[in-house]
Design a protein around this motif. Structure first.
Motif, PDB file in Angstrom:
ATOM      1  N   ILE A  28       0.844  -1.197   0.000  1.00 44.12           N
ATOM      2  CA  ILE A  28       0.000   0.000   0.000  1.00 44.12           C
ATOM      3  C   ILE A  28       0.882   1.251   0.000  1.00 44.12           C
ATOM      4  CG2 ILE A  28      -1.886   1.216   1.177  1.00 44.12           C
ATOM      5  CD1 ILE A  28      -2.751  -1.553   0.258  1.00 44.12           C
ATOM      6  N   PRO A  29       0.825   1.998  -1.080  1.00 49.12           N
ATOM      7  CA  PRO A  29       1.557   3.265  -1.111  1.00 49.12           C
ATOM      8  C   PRO A  29       0.709   4.392  -0.537  1.00 49.12           C
ATOM      9  CG  PRO A  29       0.666   2.768  -3.285  1.00 49.12           C
ATOM     10  CD  PRO A  29       0.148   1.703  -2.351  1.00 49.12           C
ATOM     11  N   ASP A  30       1.326   5.506  -0.230  1.00 50.59           N
ATOM     12  CA  ASP A  30       0.535   6.622   0.302  1.00 50.59           C
ATOM     13  C   ASP A  30      -0.051   7.484  -0.820  1.00 50.59           C
ATOM     14  OD1 ASP A  30       2.893   7.820  -0.501  1.00 50.59           O
ATOM     15  OD2 ASP A  30       3.060   9.117   1.259  1.00 50.59           O
ATOM     16  N   THR A  31       0.206   7.091  -2.068  1.00 50.07           N
ATOM     17  CA  THR A  31      -0.413   7.792  -3.202  1.00 50.07           C
ATOM     18  C   THR A  31      -0.369   6.874  -4.417  1.00 50.07           C
ATOM     19  OG1 THR A  31      -0.296   9.735  -4.644  1.00 50.07           O
ATOM     20  CG2 THR A  31       1.800   8.840  -3.899  1.00 50.07           C
ATOM     21  N   GLY A 221      -8.080  -4.712  -2.821  1.00 46.87           N
ATOM     22  CA  GLY A 221      -7.127  -5.754  -3.189  1.00 46.87           C
ATOM     23  C   GLY A 221      -7.820  -6.866  -3.960  1.00 46.87           C
ATOM     24  N   PHE A 222      -7.156  -7.340  -4.998  1.00 52.07           N
ATOM     25  CA  PHE A 222      -7.672  -8.433  -5.838  1.00 52.07           C
ATOM     26  C   PHE A 222      -6.640  -9.545  -5.828  1.00 52.07           C
ATOM     27  CE2 PHE A 222      -9.297  -4.431  -7.206  1.00 52.07           C
ATOM     28  CZ  PHE A 222     -10.647  -4.675  -7.425  1.00 52.07           C
ATOM     29  N   ALA A 223      -7.082 -10.750  -5.487  1.00 52.34           N
ATOM     30  CA  ALA A 223      -6.151 -11.880  -5.414  1.00 52.34           C
ATOM     31  C   ALA A 223      -6.661 -13.022  -6.273  1.00 52.34           C
ATOM     32  CB  ALA A 223      -5.990 -12.339  -3.955  1.00 52.34           C
ATOM     33  N   LEU A 239      -0.773 -19.989  -4.963  1.00 53.87           N
ATOM     34  CA  LEU A 239      -0.145 -18.864  -5.657  1.00 53.87           C
ATOM     35  C   LEU A 239      -1.179 -17.766  -5.808  1.00 53.87           C
ATOM     36  CD1 LEU A 239       1.757 -20.532  -8.624  1.00 53.87           C
ATOM     37  CD2 LEU A 239       2.769 -19.418  -6.629  1.00 53.87           C
ATOM     38  N   GLY A 240      -0.887 -16.632  -5.245  1.00 55.61           N
ATOM     39  CA  GLY A 240      -1.806 -15.500  -5.365  1.00 55.61           C
ATOM     40  C   GLY A 240      -1.207 -14.445  -6.275  1.00 55.61           C
ATOM     41  N   ALA A 241      -2.002 -14.023  -7.264  1.00 56.74           N
ATOM     42  CA  ALA A 241      -1.630 -12.865  -8.080  1.00 56.74           C
ATOM     43  C   ALA A 241      -2.405 -11.704  -7.497  1.00 56.74           C
ATOM     44  CB  ALA A 241      -2.033 -13.096  -9.522  1.00 56.74           C
ATOM     45  N   VAL A 242      -1.710 -10.807  -6.816  1.00 56.56           N
ATOM     46  CA  VAL A 242      -2.423  -9.748  -6.087  1.00 56.56           C
ATOM     47  C   VAL A 242      -2.101  -8.383  -6.675  1.00 56.56           C
ATOM     48  CG1 VAL A 242      -2.796  -8.683  -3.823  1.00 56.56           C
ATOM     49  CG2 VAL A 242      -2.311 -11.133  -3.974  1.00 56.56           C
ATOM     50  N   ILE A 243      -3.144  -7.574  -6.803  1.00 58.14           N
ATOM     51  CA  ILE A 243      -2.934  -6.165  -7.177  1.00 58.14           C
ATOM     52  C   ILE A 243      -3.805  -5.294  -6.262  1.00 58.14           C
ATOM     53  CG2 ILE A 243      -4.723  -6.095  -9.001  1.00 58.14           C
ATOM     54  CD1 ILE A 243      -2.773  -4.262 -10.587  1.00 58.14           C
ATOM     55  N   TRP A 244      -3.273  -4.132  -5.930  1.00 58.21           N
ATOM     56  CA  TRP A 244      -4.005  -3.150  -5.114  1.00 58.21           C
ATOM     57  C   TRP A 244      -4.284  -1.908  -5.943  1.00 58.21           C
ATOM     58  CZ3 TRP A 244      -6.256  -3.776  -0.470  1.00 58.21           C
ATOM     59  CH2 TRP A 244      -5.967  -4.959   0.206  1.00 58.21           C
ATOM     60  N   VAL A 245      -5.521  -1.437  -5.840  1.00 60.94           N
ATOM     61  CA  VAL A 245      -5.955  -0.291  -6.632  1.00 60.94           C
ATOM     62  C   VAL A 245      -6.738   0.658  -5.732  1.00 60.94           C
ATOM     63  CG1 VAL A 245      -7.307   0.416  -8.656  1.00 60.94           C
ATOM     64  CG2 VAL A 245      -6.159  -1.799  -8.659  1.00 60.94           C
ATOM     65  N   GLU A 246      -6.460   1.952  -5.885  1.00 61.28           N
ATOM     66  CA  GLU A 246      -7.187   2.934  -5.069  1.00 61.28           C
ATOM     67  C   GLU A 246      -8.354   3.526  -5.856  1.00 61.28           C
ATOM     68  OE1 GLU A 246      -5.206   6.608  -3.993  1.00 61.28           O
ATOM     69  OE2 GLU A 246      -6.313   6.693  -2.111  1.00 61.28           O
ATOM     70  N   MET A 247      -9.509   3.566  -5.200  1.00 58.59           N
ATOM     71  CA  MET A 247     -10.686   4.205  -5.775  1.00 58.59           C
ATOM     72  C   MET A 247     -10.934   5.484  -4.975  1.00 58.59           C
ATOM     73  SD  MET A 247     -11.729   2.160  -8.173  1.00 58.59           S
ATOM     74  CE  MET A 247     -11.002   0.607  -8.699  1.00 58.59           C
ATOM     75  N   LYS A 248     -11.230   6.576  -5.701  1.00 57.79           N
ATOM     76  CA  LYS A 248     -11.357   7.863  -4.994  1.00 57.79           C
ATOM     77  C   LYS A 248     -12.746   8.455  -5.160  1.00 57.79           C
ATOM     78  CE  LYS A 248      -6.569   8.745  -6.033  1.00 57.79           C
ATOM     79  NZ  LYS A 248      -5.486   9.681  -6.186  1.00 57.79           N
TER      80      LYS A 248
END
Ligand SMILES: [Cu+2]
Length: 248
Positions: A28-31, A221-223, A239-248
């Motif tokens: 998780i980034p701060d931006t 988060g999507f796994a 095996l998890g393919a994970v991506i994190w996406v921010e919705m605003k």
């Protein structure tokens, strides 16, 4: 008394089961974008239950790197510092984005031994940051063992947008992959009306494509989950393919 013990046992089993699935590698980034006023990205890496706020230990990952514009891979492992997330060992770093481009950050953990599921878990976890508005080729695979290749631009999204991606395994789309989705309930303000609703679930289609509408702002988060063809230390390896996406 017997009845009470039975009730407690059932409750414990339910709670335990609830915690046993829906772990997520978290990065998780701060931006999700840098600008002239915000050049440095602070990032936190953990292995957690993001909605419930229950942490697990994340030992120092096997790999942590950034890929700039799909090409230049830089090892960031030496930059990691210990921290705590949800009272468990986690890692943080700070990364200065020096030039415009697409910055994909990835960590690949040492497989986590999960006795509750009698397996090991390896969630290869990714987040994409738009460097000064020049993050363009965001739908290119990075060539990871398993990964979600976005079909929705993975930054600058509104809450309520659809997130769509392709689950890839060993360089090919992985049809009918189960994808777990969870909201990072950072401030604990969200409650699930029902245990089942903590983790949302969709299945990819025959081309490995999945779709999910994110109802609220925040990080999602999507796994995409598959079992590795090779067992690890005598157990199945998730095996998890994970991506994190921010919705605003
Ligand atoms: Cu867990």
């Amino acid at each position: 008394m017997k009845k009470m013990i039975a009730v407690v046992a059932v409750l414990a089993a339910v709670l335990f089961a609830g915690q046993a699935f829906a772990h997520f590698g978290m990065l998780i980034p701060d931006t999700d974008a840098t600008s002239q006023d915000k050049r440095t990205v602070e990032m936190v890496l953990s292995f957690s239950h993001p909605f419930e706020g229950v942490g697990m230990e994340l030992e120092k990952p096997a790999e942590f790197f950034v890929v700039v514009d799909g090409q230049n891979k830089t090892d960031l492992l030496p930059t990691l510092k210990e921290t705590k997330v949800m009272d468990h060992l986690a890692w943080k770093t700070s990364y200065q984005v020096k030039r415009p481009g697409l910055y994909a950050f990835v960590f690949d953990p040492v497989p986590y031994k999960e006795d509750a599921e009698n397996n090991y878990i390896r969630h290869i976890t990714k987040v994409v940051v738009d460097g000064y508005g020049e993050g363009e080729e965001w739908n290119q695979p990075l060539g990871l063992k398993t990964e979600i290749v976005p079909l929705t631009r993975p930054f600058g999204n509104y809450a309520g947008n659809v997130f769509q991606g392709v689950v890839m395994l060993d360089g090919k789309p992985a049809p009918y992959t189960r994808v777990e989705v969870e909201f990072y309930n950072k401030d604990g303000k969200r409650t699930a009306p029902d245990e089942r609703m903590v983790t949302q679930e969709v299945i990819a289609d025959g081309n490995g494509v999945f779709t999910f509408v994110c109802p609220w702002k925040g990080w999602w988060g999507f796994a995409g989950l598959n079992a590795d063809a090779q067992p690890y230390e005598g157990r199945e390896l998730e095996l998890g393919a994970v991506i994190w996406v921010e919705m605003k």
